[in-house]
Design a protein around this motif. Structure first.
Motif, PDB file in Angstrom:
ATOM      1  N   THR A  41       0.814  -1.214   0.000  1.00 19.16           N
ATOM      2  CA  THR A  41       0.000   0.000   0.000  1.00 19.16           C
ATOM      3  C   THR A  41       0.850   1.267   0.000  1.00 19.16           C
ATOM      4  N   GLN A  42       2.164   1.125   0.259  1.00 14.18           N
ATOM      5  CA  GLN A  42       3.053   2.281   0.254  1.00 14.18           C
ATOM      6  C   GLN A  42       4.496   1.800   0.171  1.00 14.18           C
ATOM      7  N   VAL A  43       5.306   2.589  -0.516  1.00 12.42           N
ATOM      8  CA  VAL A  43       6.754   2.397  -0.521  1.00 12.42           C
ATOM      9  C   VAL A  43       7.334   3.568   0.256  1.00 12.42           C
ATOM     10  N   VAL A  44       8.236   3.273   1.192  1.00 14.31           N
ATOM     11  CA  VAL A  44       8.882   4.316   1.987  1.00 14.31           C
ATOM     12  C   VAL A  44      10.388   4.200   1.764  1.00 14.31           C
ATOM     13  N   VAL A  45      10.988   5.306   1.345  1.00 12.85           N
ATOM     14  CA  VAL A  45      12.441   5.347   1.143  1.00 12.85           C
ATOM     15  C   VAL A  45      13.013   6.366   2.112  1.00 12.85           C
ATOM     16  N   ASN A  46      14.002   5.944   2.881  1.00 14.28           N
ATOM     17  CA  ASN A  46      14.731   6.845   3.765  1.00 14.28           C
ATOM     18  C   ASN A  46      16.125   7.001   3.168  1.00 14.28           C
ATOM     19  N   LYS A  47      16.367   8.154   2.534  1.00 13.27           N
ATOM     20  CA  LYS A  47      17.638   8.373   1.845  1.00 13.27           C
ATOM     21  C   LYS A  47      18.814   8.357   2.813  1.00 13.27           C
ATOM     22  N   GLY A  48      18.665   8.945   3.992  1.00 14.61           N
ATOM     23  CA  GLY A  48      19.753   8.994   4.963  1.00 14.61           C
ATOM     24  C   GLY A  48      20.189   7.617   5.421  1.00 14.61           C
ATOM     25  N   GLN A  49      19.240   6.713   5.570  1.00 16.15           N
ATOM     26  CA  GLN A  49      19.538   5.339   5.996  1.00 16.15           C
ATOM     27  C   GLN A  49      19.825   4.417   4.817  1.00 16.15           C
ATOM     28  N   ARG A  51      17.608   3.000   2.897  1.00 11.49           N
ATOM     29  CA  ARG A  51      16.692   1.867   3.060  1.00 11.49           C
ATOM     30  C   ARG A  51      15.375   2.149   2.363  1.00 11.49           C
ATOM     31  N   MET A  52      14.809   1.099   1.789  1.00 10.46           N
ATOM     32  CA  MET A  52      13.485   1.162   1.176  1.00 10.46           C
ATOM     33  C   MET A  52      12.633   0.072   1.810  1.00 10.46           C
ATOM     34  N   HIS A  53      11.393   0.437   2.155  1.00 16.36           N
ATOM     35  CA  HIS A  53      10.465  -0.498   2.783  1.00 16.36           C
ATOM     36  C   HIS A  53       9.211  -0.602   1.930  1.00 16.36           C
ATOM     37  N   LEU A  54       8.774  -1.823   1.680  1.00 14.09           N
ATOM     38  CA  LEU A  54       7.482  -2.060   1.041  1.00 14.09           C
ATOM     39  C   LEU A  54       6.503  -2.366   2.167  1.00 14.09           C
ATOM     40  N   VAL A  55       5.453  -1.554   2.275  1.00 15.75           N
ATOM     41  CA  VAL A  55       4.551  -1.572   3.417  1.00 15.75           C
ATOM     42  C   VAL A  55       3.148  -1.974   2.974  1.00 15.75           C
ATOM     43  N   SER A  56       2.496  -2.790   3.787  1.00 16.57           N
ATOM     44  CA  SER A  56       1.085  -3.105   3.611  1.00 16.57           C
ATOM     45  C   SER A  56       0.370  -2.599   4.855  1.00 16.57           C
ATOM     46  N   ASN A  57      -0.442  -1.556   4.665  1.00 12.93           N
ATOM     47  CA  ASN A  57      -1.080  -0.858   5.783  1.00 12.93           C
ATOM     48  C   ASN A  57      -0.007  -0.389   6.758  1.00 12.93           C
ATOM     49  N   VAL A  60       5.546  -3.716   7.632  1.00 10.41           N
ATOM     50  CA  VAL A  60       6.615  -3.750   6.645  1.00 10.41           C
ATOM     51  C   VAL A  60       6.712  -5.177   6.105  1.00 10.41           C
ATOM     52  N   LEU A  61       6.520  -5.309   4.796  1.00  2.21           N
ATOM     53  CA  LEU A  61       6.598  -6.621   4.154  1.00  2.21           C
ATOM     54  C   LEU A  61       8.034  -6.998   3.813  1.00  2.21           C
ATOM     55  N   LYS A  62       8.764  -6.060   3.247  1.00  2.00           N
ATOM     56  CA  LYS A  62      10.156  -6.286   2.834  1.00  2.00           C
ATOM     57  C   LYS A  62      10.924  -4.986   2.967  1.00  2.00           C
ATOM     58  N   SER A  63      12.210  -5.091   3.275  1.00  2.26           N
ATOM     59  CA  SER A  63      13.097  -3.928   3.344  1.00  2.26           C
ATOM     60  C   SER A  63      14.348  -4.221   2.533  1.00  2.26           C
ATOM     61  N   TYR A  64      14.900  -3.187   1.943  1.00  3.25           N
ATOM     62  CA  TYR A  64      16.067  -3.327   1.071  1.00  3.25           C
ATOM     63  C   TYR A  64      17.063  -2.209   1.336  1.00  3.25           C
ATOM     64  N   ASP A  65      18.343  -2.531   1.253  1.00  5.32           N
ATOM     65  CA  ASP A  65      19.380  -1.507   1.181  1.00  5.32           C
ATOM     66  C   ASP A  65      19.336  -0.948  -0.228  1.00  5.32           C
ATOM     67  N   VAL A  66      19.516   0.361  -0.377  1.00  6.20           N
ATOM     68  CA  VAL A  66      19.423   0.981  -1.700  1.00  6.20           C
ATOM     69  C   VAL A  66      20.625   1.866  -1.981  1.00  6.20           C
ATOM     70  N   GLY A  67      20.887   2.056  -3.248  1.00  3.03           N
ATOM     71  CA  GLY A  67      21.803   3.073  -3.721  1.00  3.03           C
ATOM     72  C   GLY A  67      20.969   4.201  -4.295  1.00  3.03           C
ATOM     73  N   VAL A 170       0.590   2.938  -6.483  1.00  4.21           N
ATOM     74  CA  VAL A 170       1.037   2.835  -5.097  1.00  4.21           C
ATOM     75  C   VAL A 170       1.866   4.076  -4.770  1.00  4.21           C
ATOM     76  N   PRO A 171       1.577   4.752  -3.658  1.00  2.00           N
ATOM     77  CA  PRO A 171       2.368   5.938  -3.298  1.00  2.00           C
ATOM     78  C   PRO A 171       3.779   5.544  -2.853  1.00  2.00           C
ATOM     79  N   ILE A 172       4.734   6.387  -3.186  1.00  2.00           N
ATOM     80  CA  ILE A 172       6.105   6.225  -2.728  1.00  2.00           C
ATOM     81  C   ILE A 172       6.508   7.522  -2.046  1.00  2.00           C
ATOM     82  N   MET A 173       6.844   7.417  -0.770  1.00  2.00           N
ATOM     83  CA  MET A 173       7.264   8.571   0.018  1.00  2.00           C
ATOM     84  C   MET A 173       8.767   8.490   0.196  1.00  2.00           C
TER      85      MET A 173
END
Length: 176
Positions: A41-49, A51-57, A60-67, A170-173
């Protein structure tokens, strides 16, 4: 005699070919992974960390390290600035033939981004994606975590999961 041998050989070849075709063909490999869990239902990206999280309500369903973009600090403002956008966007397209393995489009630029760039008589840029590495990214990613032109990068295996789990709209914040 020669004609009989040729006919006999032809019949043996037909029988051999028929034997080959009677074997069941191997099942085709699916081209893309599938996902049947709770909807993202939402993707959350924290640039400082990074990290990207795929969220359902609220889960957190899955989290990933990102570049990120090669200039990760700050919000993307102009084409070519190497920054990853910050703010609320939406998943708006899927590219199964990406040069970065697979990619999922982010709706940057929005109206505010276009107006800001126009005020400086510049272009806001575009083509922001969540994508894998592909051959090109595999050259850069081990040396520099933030190597994209403003996109959000995960491994090729991870983008296969992300590609399967997300839907258009799907929104991505993206937070600083």
């Amino acid at each position: 005699m020669f004609r009989a041998d040729r006919r006999h050989f032809s019949m043996m070849m037909l029988a051999a070919l028929a034997g080959c075709s009677s074997k069941p063909a191997p099942a085709p490999r699916p081209q893309f992974k599938t996902y049947s869990g709770p909807p993202v239902t939402q993707v959350v990206v924290n640039k400082g960390q990074r990290r990207m999280h795929l969220v359902s309500n609220r889960s957190v369903l899955k989290s990933y390290d990102v570049g990120l973009g090669n200039q990760p600090a700050g919000h993307k403002q102009f084409e070519g600035d190497g920054k990853t956008p910050e703010g609320l966007y939406f998943i708006d397209r899927f590219n199964p033939r990406s040069r970065y393995h697979l990619s999922v489009g982010v709706s940057y630029p929005n109206e505010h981004d276009r107006a800001y760039a126009a005020a400086f008589m510049r272009e806001p840029g575009g083509d922001i994606f969540i994508h894998g590495r592909g051959p090109e990214g595999n050259k850069f990613a081990p040396k520099n975590r933030d190597w994209t032109a403003g996109c959000i990068a995960v491994t090729d295996e991870e983008i296969e999961e992300v590609f399967a789990m997300l839907q258009p709209g799907v929104p991505i914040m993206i937070y600083a």
